[in-house]
Design a protein around this motif. Structure first.
Motif, PDB file in Angstrom:
ATOM      1  N   THR A 163      55.897  57.629  87.652  1.00  0.00           N
ATOM      2  CA  THR A 163      55.623  56.536  86.306  1.00  0.00           C
ATOM      3  C   THR A 163      56.982  56.546  85.607  1.00  0.00           C
ATOM      4  OG1 THR A 163      53.241  56.724  86.474  1.00  0.00           O
ATOM      5  CG2 THR A 163      54.176  55.871  84.396  1.00  0.00           C
ATOM      6  N   PHE A 164      57.481  55.552  85.155  1.00  0.00           N
ATOM      7  CA  PHE A 164      58.579  55.188  84.422  1.00  0.00           C
ATOM      8  C   PHE A 164      58.112  54.632  83.082  1.00  0.00           C
ATOM      9  CE2 PHE A 164      60.419  55.304  88.658  1.00  0.00           C
ATOM     10  CZ  PHE A 164      61.649  56.046  88.440  1.00  0.00           C
ATOM     11  N   ILE A 165      58.286  55.100  82.058  1.00  0.00           N
ATOM     12  CA  ILE A 165      57.665  54.687  80.600  1.00  0.00           C
ATOM     13  C   ILE A 165      58.968  54.112  79.908  1.00  0.00           C
ATOM     14  CG2 ILE A 165      56.564  55.066  78.543  1.00  0.00           C
ATOM     15  CD1 ILE A 165      54.750  57.099  80.104  1.00  0.00           C
ATOM     16  N   ASP A 166      59.031  52.831  79.426  1.00  0.00           N
ATOM     17  CA  ASP A 166      60.290  52.468  78.551  1.00  0.00           C
ATOM     18  C   ASP A 166      59.505  52.886  77.255  1.00  0.00           C
ATOM     19  OD1 ASP A 166      61.809  50.808  76.881  1.00  0.00           O
ATOM     20  OD2 ASP A 166      62.227  49.597  78.527  1.00  0.00           O
ATOM     21  N   GLU A 167      60.488  53.702  76.347  1.00  0.00           N
ATOM     22  CA  GLU A 167      60.167  54.235  75.236  1.00  0.00           C
ATOM     23  C   GLU A 167      60.220  53.168  74.111  1.00  0.00           C
ATOM     24  OE1 GLU A 167      62.968  57.154  73.169  1.00  0.00           O
ATOM     25  OE2 GLU A 167      60.876  58.319  73.035  1.00  0.00           O
ATOM     26  N   GLY A 186      57.348  50.518  75.302  1.00  0.00           N
ATOM     27  CA  GLY A 186      55.929  51.095  75.568  1.00  0.00           C
ATOM     28  C   GLY A 186      55.280  50.726  76.809  1.00  0.00           C
ATOM     29  N   THR A 187      56.005  49.848  77.816  1.00  0.00           N
ATOM     30  CA  THR A 187      55.585  49.490  78.989  1.00  0.00           C
ATOM     31  C   THR A 187      55.845  50.478  80.008  1.00  0.00           C
ATOM     32  OG1 THR A 187      57.818  48.251  79.637  1.00  0.00           O
ATOM     33  CG2 THR A 187      55.833  46.990  78.320  1.00  0.00           C
ATOM     34  N   SER A 188      55.198  50.328  81.157  1.00  0.00           N
ATOM     35  CA  SER A 188      55.402  51.476  82.285  1.00  0.00           C
ATOM     36  C   SER A 188      55.275  50.939  83.389  1.00  0.00           C
ATOM     37  CB  SER A 188      54.455  52.624  82.308  1.00  0.00           C
ATOM     38  OG  SER A 188      53.188  52.142  82.244  1.00  0.00           O
ATOM     39  N   LYS A 189      55.659  51.202  84.527  1.00  0.00           N
ATOM     40  CA  LYS A 189      55.511  51.040  85.903  1.00  0.00           C
ATOM     41  C   LYS A 189      55.633  52.061  86.509  1.00  0.00           C
ATOM     42  CE  LYS A 189      57.936  48.121  89.303  1.00  0.00           C
ATOM     43  NZ  LYS A 189      58.828  47.187  89.672  1.00  0.00           N
ATOM     44  N   SER A 190      54.435  52.162  87.536  1.00  0.00           N
ATOM     45  CA  SER A 190      54.180  53.179  88.514  1.00  0.00           C
ATOM     46  C   SER A 190      54.498  52.874  89.961  1.00  0.00           C
ATOM     47  CB  SER A 190      52.850  53.706  88.313  1.00  0.00           C
ATOM     48  OG  SER A 190      52.661  54.535  87.198  1.00  0.00           O
ATOM     49  N   GLU A 229      65.976  52.417  90.590  1.00  0.00           N
ATOM     50  CA  GLU A 229      66.540  51.163  91.084  1.00  0.00           C
ATOM     51  C   GLU A 229      65.794  50.747  92.134  1.00  0.00           C
ATOM     52  OE1 GLU A 229      69.726  50.758  88.684  1.00  0.00           O
ATOM     53  OE2 GLU A 229      70.247  49.930  90.819  1.00  0.00           O
ATOM     54  N   GLU A 230      65.353  51.340  92.965  1.00  0.00           N
ATOM     55  CA  GLU A 230      64.605  50.554  94.212  1.00  0.00           C
ATOM     56  C   GLU A 230      63.158  50.077  93.539  1.00  0.00           C
ATOM     57  OE1 GLU A 230      65.968  50.687  97.201  1.00  0.00           O
ATOM     58  OE2 GLU A 230      64.494  49.751  97.928  1.00  0.00           O
ATOM     59  N   ALA A 231      62.787  50.545  92.442  1.00  0.00           N
ATOM     60  CA  ALA A 231      61.376  50.066  91.965  1.00  0.00           C
ATOM     61  C   ALA A 231      61.602  48.944  90.999  1.00  0.00           C
ATOM     62  CB  ALA A 231      60.842  51.289  91.205  1.00  0.00           C
ATOM     63  N   GLY A 232      62.740  48.759  90.711  1.00  0.00           N
ATOM     64  CA  GLY A 232      63.151  47.516  89.600  1.00  0.00           C
ATOM     65  C   GLY A 232      63.080  48.096  88.140  1.00  0.00           C
ATOM     66  N   VAL A 233      63.325  49.298  88.085  1.00  0.00           N
ATOM     67  CA  VAL A 233      63.233  49.758  86.699  1.00  0.00           C
ATOM     68  C   VAL A 233      64.904  50.290  86.309  1.00  0.00           C
ATOM     69  CG1 VAL A 233      62.703  51.602  85.462  1.00  0.00           C
ATOM     70  CG2 VAL A 233      61.122  50.790  87.019  1.00  0.00           C
ATOM     71  N   GLU A 234      65.067  49.660  85.162  1.00  0.00           N
ATOM     72  CA  GLU A 234      66.672  49.730  84.724  1.00  0.00           C
ATOM     73  C   GLU A 234      66.717  50.894  83.890  1.00  0.00           C
ATOM     74  OE1 GLU A 234      69.958  46.884  82.527  1.00  0.00           O
ATOM     75  OE2 GLU A 234      67.982  46.242  82.716  1.00  0.00           O
ATOM     76  N   ILE A 235      67.752  51.686  84.430  1.00  0.00           N
ATOM     77  CA  ILE A 235      68.236  52.812  83.526  1.00  0.00           C
ATOM     78  C   ILE A 235      69.828  52.880  83.635  1.00  0.00           C
ATOM     79  CG2 ILE A 235      68.393  55.407  83.497  1.00  0.00           C
ATOM     80  CD1 ILE A 235      65.887  55.603  85.105  1.00  0.00           C
ATOM     81  N   ASN A 236      70.313  52.969  82.497  1.00  0.00           N
ATOM     82  CA  ASN A 236      71.791  53.021  82.230  1.00  0.00           C
ATOM     83  C   ASN A 236      72.740  53.942  83.160  1.00  0.00           C
ATOM     84  OD1 ASN A 236      74.321  52.077  81.591  1.00  0.00           O
ATOM     85  ND2 ASN A 236      74.064  52.879  79.569  1.00  0.00           N
ATOM     86  N   HIS A 237      73.525  53.680  83.648  1.00  0.00           N
ATOM     87  CA  HIS A 237      74.198  54.611  84.823  1.00  0.00           C
ATOM     88  C   HIS A 237      75.635  54.429  84.698  1.00  0.00           C
ATOM     89  CE1 HIS A 237      72.674  51.524  87.454  1.00  0.00           C
ATOM     90  NE2 HIS A 237      73.715  51.646  88.151  1.00  0.00           N
ATOM     91  N   SER A 238      76.551  54.600  83.644  1.00  0.00           N
ATOM     92  CA  SER A 238      77.802  54.074  83.639  1.00  0.00           C
ATOM     93  C   SER A 238      78.823  54.671  84.516  1.00  0.00           C
ATOM     94  CB  SER A 238      78.299  54.544  82.201  1.00  0.00           C
ATOM     95  OG  SER A 238      77.760  53.822  81.183  1.00  0.00           O
TER      96      SER A 238
END
Ligand code: FES
Length: 139
Positions: free
Chosen positions: A23-27, A30-34, A58-67
């Protein structure tokens, strides 16, 4: 950019053998995706270490910065693993060095491109607010 950083030590990894949930939670929102990961079918290794939280996001379509593209050369992919941290590979000295550059580090902090769960428990990942702000400022 992506691939492997030739200047860091290779990390031994335990591959998941059974399905598990992340589960990814966007602080910020407050939304989450599992998603349930089936090691037999889920694609791994597109970015960061094979099977890393960043690759899964990335595969789940959840964005995390990764410079740096997932090669342990920045700290922008910093996340908090609030559940299941013990099922992940231990942070290397190289990862710890990069985490020293990250804001708001806690005992749950990991670089998502270097953190690989072994699938023996469900995992919860919190994406910090400041990660989202960095992304917005970059656009
Ligand atoms: S994306 Fe740069 S260290 Fe993870």
């Amino acid at each position: 950019m992506g691939g492997v950083n030739p200047y860091i030590r290779k990390v031994p990894l335990n591959r998941p053998v059974a399905p598990f949930k992340i589960t990814f939670i966007d602080e910020e929102t407050g939304t989450s995706k599992s998603c349930v990961l089936d090691p037999a079918t889920f694609p791994y290794g597109h970015i960061g270490l094979d099977g890393s939280l960043l690759a899964i996001a990335e595969e789940a379509g959840v964005e995390i910065n990764h410079s740096c593209g997932g090669v342990c050369a920045c700290s922008t992919c910093h996340v908090y693993v609030t559940d299941g941290l013990k099922t992940c590979n231990a942070a290397t000295d190289d990862e710890e060095d990069m985490l020293d550059e990250a804001p708001a580090v806690t005992p749950d902090s990991r670089l998502s491109c270097q953190c690989v769960p072994d699938g023996t428990a469900d995992v919860v990942v919190v994406i910090p607010k400041w990660n989202r702000n960095l992304v917005k400022e970059g656009h």
